[in-house]
Structure formats: structure tokens, C-alpha cells
Motif scaffolding. Structure first.
Motif, PDB file in Angstrom:
ATOM      1  N   GLY A  87     -14.758 -18.047 -57.313  1.00 38.03           N
ATOM      2  CA  GLY A  87     -15.498 -17.614 -58.472  1.00 38.03           C
ATOM      3  C   GLY A  87     -14.738 -16.670 -59.380  1.00 38.03           C
ATOM      4  N   ASP A  88     -13.720 -15.984 -58.857  1.00 33.79           N
ATOM      5  CA  ASP A  88     -12.990 -15.016 -59.674  1.00 33.79           C
ATOM      6  C   ASP A  88     -11.828 -15.630 -60.434  1.00 33.79           C
ATOM      7  OD1 ASP A  88     -11.666 -15.526 -57.325  1.00 33.79           O
ATOM      8  OD2 ASP A  88     -10.963 -13.482 -57.051  1.00 33.79           O
ATOM      9  N   TYR A  89     -11.558 -16.909 -60.258  1.00 33.21           N
ATOM     10  CA  TYR A  89     -10.465 -17.564 -60.965  1.00 33.21           C
ATOM     11  C   TYR A  89     -11.002 -18.824 -61.630  1.00 33.21           C
ATOM     12  CZ  TYR A  89      -6.338 -20.207 -62.030  1.00 33.21           C
ATOM     13  OH  TYR A  89      -5.397 -20.936 -62.691  1.00 33.21           O
ATOM     14  N   GLN A  90     -10.850 -18.899 -62.945  1.00 33.71           N
ATOM     15  CA  GLN A  90     -11.327 -20.051 -63.701  1.00 33.71           C
ATOM     16  C   GLN A  90     -10.186 -20.623 -64.523  1.00 33.71           C
ATOM     17  OE1 GLN A  90     -14.460 -21.294 -63.404  1.00 33.71           O
ATOM     18  NE2 GLN A  90     -14.804 -19.712 -61.878  1.00 33.71           N
ATOM     19  N   ILE A  91      -9.975 -21.923 -64.442  1.00 37.28           N
ATOM     20  CA  ILE A  91      -8.955 -22.590 -65.236  1.00 37.28           C
ATOM     21  C   ILE A  91      -9.602 -23.107 -66.509  1.00 37.28           C
ATOM     22  CG2 ILE A  91      -9.180 -24.896 -64.273  1.00 37.28           C
ATOM     23  CD1 ILE A  91      -5.898 -23.031 -65.024  1.00 37.28           C
ATOM     24  N   GLY A  92      -8.813 -23.462 -67.461  1.00 35.79           N
ATOM     25  CA  GLY A  92      -9.337 -23.967 -68.722  1.00 35.79           C
ATOM     26  C   GLY A  92      -9.503 -22.839 -69.718  1.00 35.79           C
ATOM     27  N   GLY A  93     -10.225 -23.106 -70.766  1.00 33.53           N
ATOM     28  CA  GLY A  93     -10.448 -22.082 -71.777  1.00 33.53           C
ATOM     29  C   GLY A  93      -9.448 -22.179 -72.904  1.00 33.53           C
ATOM     30  N   GLY A  94      -9.561 -21.235 -73.811  1.00 35.80           N
ATOM     31  CA  GLY A  94      -8.723 -21.236 -74.998  1.00 35.80           C
ATOM     32  C   GLY A  94      -7.258 -21.019 -74.692  1.00 35.80           C
ATOM     33  N   LEU A  95      -6.437 -21.561 -75.541  1.00 34.71           N
ATOM     34  CA  LEU A  95      -4.991 -21.404 -75.387  1.00 34.71           C
ATOM     35  C   LEU A  95      -4.538 -20.284 -76.312  1.00 34.71           C
ATOM     36  CD1 LEU A  95      -3.909 -25.149 -75.385  1.00 34.71           C
ATOM     37  CD2 LEU A  95      -4.060 -23.617 -73.442  1.00 34.71           C
ATOM     38  N   ARG A  96      -4.598 -19.074 -75.804  1.00 26.00           N
ATOM     39  CA  ARG A  96      -4.165 -17.914 -76.575  1.00 26.00           C
ATOM     40  C   ARG A  96      -3.513 -16.929 -75.620  1.00 26.00           C
ATOM     41  NH1 ARG A  96      -8.194 -13.968 -76.118  1.00 26.00           N
ATOM     42  NH2 ARG A  96     -10.029 -14.771 -75.079  1.00 26.00           N
ATOM     43  N   LEU A  97      -2.762 -16.001 -76.159  1.00 23.74           N
ATOM     44  CA  LEU A  97      -2.008 -15.069 -75.325  1.00 23.74           C
ATOM     45  C   LEU A  97      -2.902 -14.306 -74.367  1.00 23.74           C
ATOM     46  CD1 LEU A  97       0.584 -13.645 -74.503  1.00 23.74           C
ATOM     47  CD2 LEU A  97       0.242 -12.078 -76.404  1.00 23.74           C
ATOM     48  N   LEU A  98      -3.998 -13.724 -74.855  1.00 22.03           N
ATOM     49  CA  LEU A  98      -4.860 -12.937 -73.984  1.00 22.03           C
ATOM     50  C   LEU A  98      -5.422 -13.792 -72.852  1.00 22.03           C
ATOM     51  CD1 LEU A  98      -6.037 -10.199 -73.412  1.00 22.03           C
ATOM     52  CD2 LEU A  98      -7.935 -10.736 -74.923  1.00 22.03           C
ATOM     53  N   THR A  99      -5.815 -15.003 -73.168  1.00 26.18           N
ATOM     54  CA  THR A  99      -6.322 -15.901 -72.125  1.00 26.18           C
ATOM     55  C   THR A  99      -5.231 -16.201 -71.101  1.00 26.18           C
ATOM     56  OG1 THR A  99      -7.830 -16.907 -73.702  1.00 26.18           O
ATOM     57  CG2 THR A  99      -7.436 -18.119 -71.689  1.00 26.18           C
ATOM     58  N   ALA A 100      -4.035 -16.468 -71.555  1.00 28.22           N
ATOM     59  CA  ALA A 100      -2.930 -16.760 -70.637  1.00 28.22           C
ATOM     60  C   ALA A 100      -2.640 -15.564 -69.739  1.00 28.22           C
ATOM     61  CB  ALA A 100      -1.684 -17.167 -71.416  1.00 28.22           C
ATOM     62  N   LEU A 101      -2.665 -14.369 -70.301  1.00 29.35           N
ATOM     63  CA  LEU A 101      -2.420 -13.170 -69.498  1.00 29.35           C
ATOM     64  C   LEU A 101      -3.552 -12.929 -68.502  1.00 29.35           C
ATOM     65  CD1 LEU A 101      -1.015 -10.774 -72.233  1.00 29.35           C
ATOM     66  CD2 LEU A 101       0.266 -11.966 -70.453  1.00 29.35           C
ATOM     67  N   GLU A 102      -4.785 -13.118 -68.958  1.00 33.72           N
ATOM     68  CA  GLU A 102      -5.930 -12.950 -68.060  1.00 33.72           C
ATOM     69  C   GLU A 102      -5.871 -13.949 -66.908  1.00 33.72           C
ATOM     70  OE1 GLU A 102      -9.079 -13.523 -70.852  1.00 33.72           O
ATOM     71  OE2 GLU A 102      -9.150 -11.423 -71.428  1.00 33.72           O
ATOM     72  N   LYS A 103      -5.546 -15.194 -67.215  1.00 35.09           N
ATOM     73  CA  LYS A 103      -5.487 -16.222 -66.182  1.00 35.09           C
ATOM     74  C   LYS A 103      -4.355 -15.948 -65.194  1.00 35.09           C
ATOM     75  CE  LYS A 103      -7.748 -19.845 -68.723  1.00 35.09           C
ATOM     76  NZ  LYS A 103      -8.973 -19.602 -67.998  1.00 35.09           N
ATOM     77  N   THR A 104      -3.234 -15.445 -65.700  1.00 38.12           N
ATOM     78  CA  THR A 104      -2.117 -15.119 -64.818  1.00 38.12           C
ATOM     79  C   THR A 104      -2.507 -14.010 -63.855  1.00 38.12           C
ATOM     80  OG1 THR A 104      -0.528 -15.842 -66.486  1.00 38.12           O
ATOM     81  CG2 THR A 104       0.281 -14.353 -64.762  1.00 38.12           C
ATOM     82  N   GLN A 105      -3.153 -12.980 -64.364  1.00 38.08           N
ATOM     83  CA  GLN A 105      -3.592 -11.872 -63.512  1.00 38.08           C
ATOM     84  C   GLN A 105      -4.618 -12.357 -62.483  1.00 38.08           C
ATOM     85  OE1 GLN A 105      -2.458  -8.721 -63.353  1.00 38.08           O
ATOM     86  NE2 GLN A 105      -3.837  -8.349 -61.657  1.00 38.08           N
ATOM     87  N   ALA A 106      -5.594 -13.120 -62.938  1.00 40.20           N
ATOM     88  CA  ALA A 106      -6.637 -13.619 -62.041  1.00 40.20           C
ATOM     89  C   ALA A 106      -6.050 -14.547 -60.984  1.00 40.20           C
ATOM     90  CB  ALA A 106      -7.721 -14.344 -62.830  1.00 40.20           C
ATOM     91  N   PHE A 107      -5.088 -15.386 -61.378  1.00 39.05           N
ATOM     92  CA  PHE A 107      -4.485 -16.313 -60.427  1.00 39.05           C
ATOM     93  C   PHE A 107      -3.666 -15.556 -59.391  1.00 39.05           C
ATOM     94  CE2 PHE A 107      -1.460 -19.748 -59.232  1.00 39.05           C
ATOM     95  CZ  PHE A 107      -2.395 -20.583 -58.650  1.00 39.05           C
TER      96      PHE A 107
END
Length: 76
Positions: A2-22
Motif C-alpha cells: 500500500g505504501d508504493y504506487q506505480i503510475g501517475g504523472g511523469l514529472r520530477l516530483l513524482t519521479a522523486l517521490e516514487k524513487t523514495q517510496a520504492f
């Protein structure tokens, strides 16, 4: 997961958030999976890694389309 979600907008903040969450997701699950020798869990983690890889490639392609190839800029 539940704490890691793939997909979403392709923007820097999203990429950084996804990297941290992953990163946090893998830290919690990878050691357990490897120590337990659980092939199902390792397979699941590999699938999540593949999803993350696909997201980052989409982000890279978006940047390349918007900004072009800047590899030459790095050499100067």
C-alpha cells in the motif's frame, strides 16, 4: 504494498517521490524475502522492480522529447 504506487504523472516530483517510496518498499521486503528464500516473494519484488523501471523509462523518454539529447552538453 500500500505504501508504493506505480503510475501517475511523469514529472520530477513524482519521479522523486516514487524513487523514495520504492527504496523504502524494497528495504522492508527484500531482506525478508531473501532470508526466507521465498521464490514467490522474490518474483513479486522483481515484478515491482520491472514496473519502476518502466516508469523511469517513460519519464526519461518524456524528458528527451521535451529537452532533446543533452549528452553532448556534459562533455564540454
Amino acid at each position: 504494498m500500500g505504501d508504493y504506487q506505480i503510475g501517475g504523472g511523469l514529472r520530477l516530483l513524482t519521479a522523486l517521490e516514487k524513487t523514495q517510496a520504492f527504496s523504502e518498499f524494497l528495504q522492508k521486503r527484500m531482506v525478508r524475502a531473501l532470508e526466507a528464500g521465498d521464490p514467490t516473494e522474490v518474483h513479486y519484488l522483481l515484478a515491482q522492480l520491472d514496473d519502476y523501471h518502466s516508469f523511469m523509462w517513460r519519464y526519461y523518454k518524456k524528458l528527451q522529447e521535451e529537452r532533446g539529447d543533452r549528452a553532448g552538453d556534459l562533455e564540454e
